[in-house]
Write a protein that holds these residues in place. Sequence first.
Motif, PDB file in Angstrom:
ATOM      1  N   ALA A  66      17.668  41.573  46.552  1.00 29.56           N
ATOM      2  CA  ALA A  66      17.431  42.968  46.397  1.00 29.56           C
ATOM      3  C   ALA A  66      18.759  43.480  46.936  1.00 29.56           C
ATOM      4  CB  ALA A  66      16.304  43.772  46.599  1.00 29.56           C
ATOM      5  N   GLN A  67      19.099  43.226  48.271  1.00 26.47           N
ATOM      6  CA  GLN A  67      20.023  43.574  49.222  1.00 26.47           C
ATOM      7  C   GLN A  67      21.536  43.032  48.638  1.00 26.47           C
ATOM      8  OE1 GLN A  67      19.849  45.894  51.183  1.00 26.47           O
ATOM      9  NE2 GLN A  67      21.886  46.045  51.593  1.00 26.47           N
ATOM     10  N   ALA A  68      21.421  41.907  48.243  1.00 19.74           N
ATOM     11  CA  ALA A  68      22.556  41.026  47.665  1.00 19.74           C
ATOM     12  C   ALA A  68      23.101  42.179  46.602  1.00 19.74           C
ATOM     13  CB  ALA A  68      22.328  39.699  47.619  1.00 19.74           C
ATOM     14  N   ARG A  69      22.288  42.117  45.570  1.00 24.23           N
ATOM     15  CA  ARG A  69      22.677  42.974  44.560  1.00 24.23           C
ATOM     16  C   ARG A  69      23.458  44.402  44.835  1.00 24.23           C
ATOM     17  NH1 ARG A  69      17.536  41.425  42.031  1.00 24.23           N
ATOM     18  NH2 ARG A  69      17.757  39.875  40.259  1.00 24.23           N
ATOM     19  N   LYS A  70      22.945  44.902  45.752  1.00 25.42           N
ATOM     20  CA  LYS A  70      23.315  46.097  46.349  1.00 25.42           C
ATOM     21  C   LYS A  70      24.716  45.691  46.804  1.00 25.42           C
ATOM     22  CE  LYS A  70      19.020  48.596  47.503  1.00 25.42           C
ATOM     23  NZ  LYS A  70      18.153  49.133  48.295  1.00 25.42           N
ATOM     24  N   VAL A  71      24.778  44.614  47.872  1.00 25.57           N
ATOM     25  CA  VAL A  71      26.196  44.333  48.378  1.00 25.57           C
ATOM     26  C   VAL A  71      27.335  44.254  47.279  1.00 25.57           C
ATOM     27  CG1 VAL A  71      27.324  42.792  49.757  1.00 25.57           C
ATOM     28  CG2 VAL A  71      25.230  43.614  50.499  1.00 25.57           C
ATOM     29  N   LEU A  72      26.885  43.288  46.101  1.00 18.92           N
ATOM     30  CA  LEU A  72      27.815  42.891  45.144  1.00 18.92           C
ATOM     31  C   LEU A  72      28.322  44.361  44.305  1.00 18.92           C
ATOM     32  CD1 LEU A  72      26.057  39.904  43.720  1.00 18.92           C
ATOM     33  CD2 LEU A  72      28.248  39.878  44.923  1.00 18.92           C
ATOM     34  N   GLU A  73      27.205  45.280  44.068  1.00 15.05           N
ATOM     35  CA  GLU A  73      27.701  46.604  43.630  1.00 15.05           C
ATOM     36  C   GLU A  73      28.692  47.258  44.382  1.00 15.05           C
ATOM     37  OE1 GLU A  73      25.098  49.973  41.958  1.00 15.05           O
ATOM     38  OE2 GLU A  73      24.683  48.127  40.971  1.00 15.05           O
ATOM     39  N   GLU A  74      28.404  47.321  45.829  1.00 14.57           N
ATOM     40  CA  GLU A  74      29.391  47.936  46.606  1.00 14.57           C
ATOM     41  C   GLU A  74      30.826  47.481  46.602  1.00 14.57           C
ATOM     42  OE1 GLU A  74      28.884  51.042  48.141  1.00 14.57           O
ATOM     43  OE2 GLU A  74      26.852  50.987  47.227  1.00 14.57           O
ATOM     44  N   ALA A  75      30.684  46.072  46.450  1.00 19.52           N
ATOM     45  CA  ALA A  75      31.945  45.347  46.335  1.00 19.52           C
ATOM     46  C   ALA A  75      32.748  45.511  45.220  1.00 19.52           C
ATOM     47  CB  ALA A  75      31.726  43.772  46.492  1.00 19.52           C
ATOM     48  N   GLU A  76      32.142  45.857  44.095  1.00 20.49           N
ATOM     49  CA  GLU A  76      32.804  46.270  42.883  1.00 20.49           C
ATOM     50  C   GLU A  76      33.640  47.669  43.117  1.00 20.49           C
ATOM     51  OE1 GLU A  76      33.628  44.709  40.158  1.00 20.49           O
ATOM     52  OE2 GLU A  76      32.700  43.036  41.333  1.00 20.49           O
ATOM     53  N   ILE A  77      32.758  48.698  43.773  1.00 20.06           N
ATOM     54  CA  ILE A  77      33.208  49.923  44.161  1.00 20.06           C
ATOM     55  C   ILE A  77      34.598  49.949  44.914  1.00 20.06           C
ATOM     56  CG2 ILE A  77      32.878  51.947  45.326  1.00 20.06           C
ATOM     57  CD1 ILE A  77      29.902  51.782  44.638  1.00 20.06           C
ATOM     58  N   ILE A  78      34.565  48.730  45.967  1.00 20.51           N
ATOM     59  CA  ILE A  78      35.747  48.654  46.960  1.00 20.51           C
ATOM     60  C   ILE A  78      37.096  48.170  45.726  1.00 20.51           C
ATOM     61  CG2 ILE A  78      36.709  47.013  48.563  1.00 20.51           C
ATOM     62  CD1 ILE A  78      34.005  47.168  49.738  1.00 20.51           C
ATOM     63  N   LYS A  79      36.770  47.296  44.974  1.00 19.57           N
ATOM     64  CA  LYS A  79      37.671  46.914  44.058  1.00 19.57           C
ATOM     65  C   LYS A  79      38.424  47.927  43.265  1.00 19.57           C
ATOM     66  CE  LYS A  79      36.143  42.121  43.291  1.00 19.57           C
ATOM     67  NZ  LYS A  79      35.684  41.183  42.232  1.00 19.57           N
ATOM     68  N   HIS A  80      37.399  48.816  42.812  1.00 14.39           N
ATOM     69  CA  HIS A  80      37.932  49.914  41.955  1.00 14.39           C
ATOM     70  C   HIS A  80      38.808  50.864  42.908  1.00 14.39           C
ATOM     71  CE1 HIS A  80      37.645  53.267  38.998  1.00 14.39           C
ATOM     72  NE2 HIS A  80      37.247  54.147  39.975  1.00 14.39           N
ATOM     73  N   LEU A  81      38.311  51.219  44.103  1.00 14.49           N
ATOM     74  CA  LEU A  81      39.033  52.173  44.826  1.00 14.49           C
ATOM     75  C   LEU A  81      40.390  51.592  45.305  1.00 14.49           C
ATOM     76  CD1 LEU A  81      36.486  53.143  47.718  1.00 14.49           C
ATOM     77  CD2 LEU A  81      37.124  54.590  45.804  1.00 14.49           C
ATOM     78  N   ALA A  82      40.558  50.245  45.270  1.00  9.85           N
ATOM     79  CA  ALA A  82      41.659  49.510  45.658  1.00  9.85           C
ATOM     80  C   ALA A  82      42.722  49.568  44.308  1.00  9.85           C
ATOM     81  CB  ALA A  82      41.612  48.137  45.973  1.00  9.85           C
ATOM     82  N   SER A  83      42.111  49.791  43.284  1.00  7.14           N
ATOM     83  CA  SER A  83      42.848  50.056  42.056  1.00  7.14           C
ATOM     84  C   SER A  83      42.567  51.174  41.237  1.00  7.14           C
ATOM     85  CB  SER A  83      42.833  48.669  41.119  1.00  7.14           C
ATOM     86  OG  SER A  83      41.637  48.770  40.652  1.00  7.14           O
ATOM     87  N   GLU A  84      42.701  52.269  42.050  1.00  7.85           N
ATOM     88  CA  GLU A  84      42.392  53.531  41.416  1.00  7.85           C
ATOM     89  C   GLU A  84      43.033  54.140  40.263  1.00  7.85           C
ATOM     90  OE1 GLU A  84      40.314  57.280  44.153  1.00  7.85           O
ATOM     91  OE2 GLU A  84      42.203  56.529  44.867  1.00  7.85           O
ATOM     92  N   GLU A  85      44.360  53.494  40.342  1.00  3.99           N
ATOM     93  CA  GLU A  85      45.271  53.923  39.288  1.00  3.99           C
ATOM     94  C   GLU A  85      44.950  53.121  37.748  1.00  3.99           C
ATOM     95  OE1 GLU A  85      47.502  56.603  39.672  1.00  3.99           O
ATOM     96  OE2 GLU A  85      46.382  56.491  41.556  1.00  3.99           O
ATOM     97  N   GLN A  86      44.103  52.235  37.925  1.00  2.00           N
ATOM     98  CA  GLN A  86      43.930  51.352  36.667  1.00  2.00           C
ATOM     99  C   GLN A  86      43.230  52.246  35.948  1.00  2.00           C
ATOM    100  OE1 GLN A  86      41.274  48.038  37.659  1.00  2.00           O
ATOM    101  NE2 GLN A  86      40.963  47.842  35.417  1.00  2.00           N
ATOM    102  N   ASN A  87      43.311  52.162  34.396  1.00  2.00           N
ATOM    103  CA  ASN A  87      42.973  52.942  33.426  1.00  2.00           C
ATOM    104  C   ASN A  87      41.162  52.570  33.423  1.00  2.00           C
ATOM    105  OD1 ASN A  87      41.977  54.339  31.213  1.00  2.00           O
ATOM    106  ND2 ASN A  87      43.847  53.723  29.808  1.00  2.00           N
TER     107      ASN A  87
END
Length: 306
Positions: A66-87
């Motif tokens: 259950a915690q691993a799912r949360k970690v993976l979701e947060e990792a996706e958010i980091i990817k999104h923040l790193a490419s904020e200009e992406q459409n």
Amino acid sequence: MTLTELRYIVAVAQERHFGRAAQRCFVSQPTLSIAIKKLEEELSVSLFDRSSSEIITTEAGERIIAQARKVLEEAEIIKHLASEEQNELEGAFKLGLIFTVAPYLLPKLIVSLRETAPKMPLMLDENYTQALTEALKRGDLDAIIVAEPFHEPGIISMPLYDEPFFVIVPKRHPFEELDAVDTQELSEEQVLLLTEGNCMRDQVLDSCSELASRQKIMGLTNTLQGSSINTIRHMVASGLGISVLPATALTENDHMLFSIIPFKGKAPERRIVLAYRRNFIRPKALSTIRNAILQSQLAGVTFLKD
């Protein structure tokens, strides 16, 4: 501990099988098994009970996964923040819909999205509300379209439209002489409903208390079941009984198959909503899908724009 190892254990927990989990993660089964064993040794805990043919998650494994799912979701958010200009409107969008909405909404939704989001194809899943909800929580779906009542922790829902129900009866049925039908009259007929587990069945029974009461007393004696709206339509047309269908399931040519009669007074209705995780990272994609639905010109519904 790596994100890859966390993806592996989440996949095994969902698939309950190492081979299927490996296929899902695009690796060989030995690679996946070795990585999971290494993680278990690092944590000094068994994540899975391997003693039976079906892999079962241990009590400690349930909490860790259950915690691993949360970690993976947060990792996706980091990817999104790193490419904020992406459409946000580029890349597939994973959308789930209940069976009684998908066939009527999707043709119009897809046509609209071709214009507003041509680089955002839909990965679709038609299923029951419970299955869609679990997939949404796991992150397997980005959003789902379901009917109220719908309340889940950590899930936000946006109203889309209210949809009235109508009574459909075979040709030459006595109800054809009526301008409208009340729920008491409905309860005295042989009524075709969707099979148990379908939310629309519950909505019809909740809206028609007399029919629900009669069903409890008589069981299935006075109610027949169909696996889909299309099946029910044809059973009614054949003369087996009458039914209650949502406005979007009715077409201009249906008068050739059966007769459509409104309810007396305020018609029973259902509310359709778009639900998504609270921290979903593509808000523009969500609003684009919602706007496309609101502009879809679905017949007979009241769109909710606020």
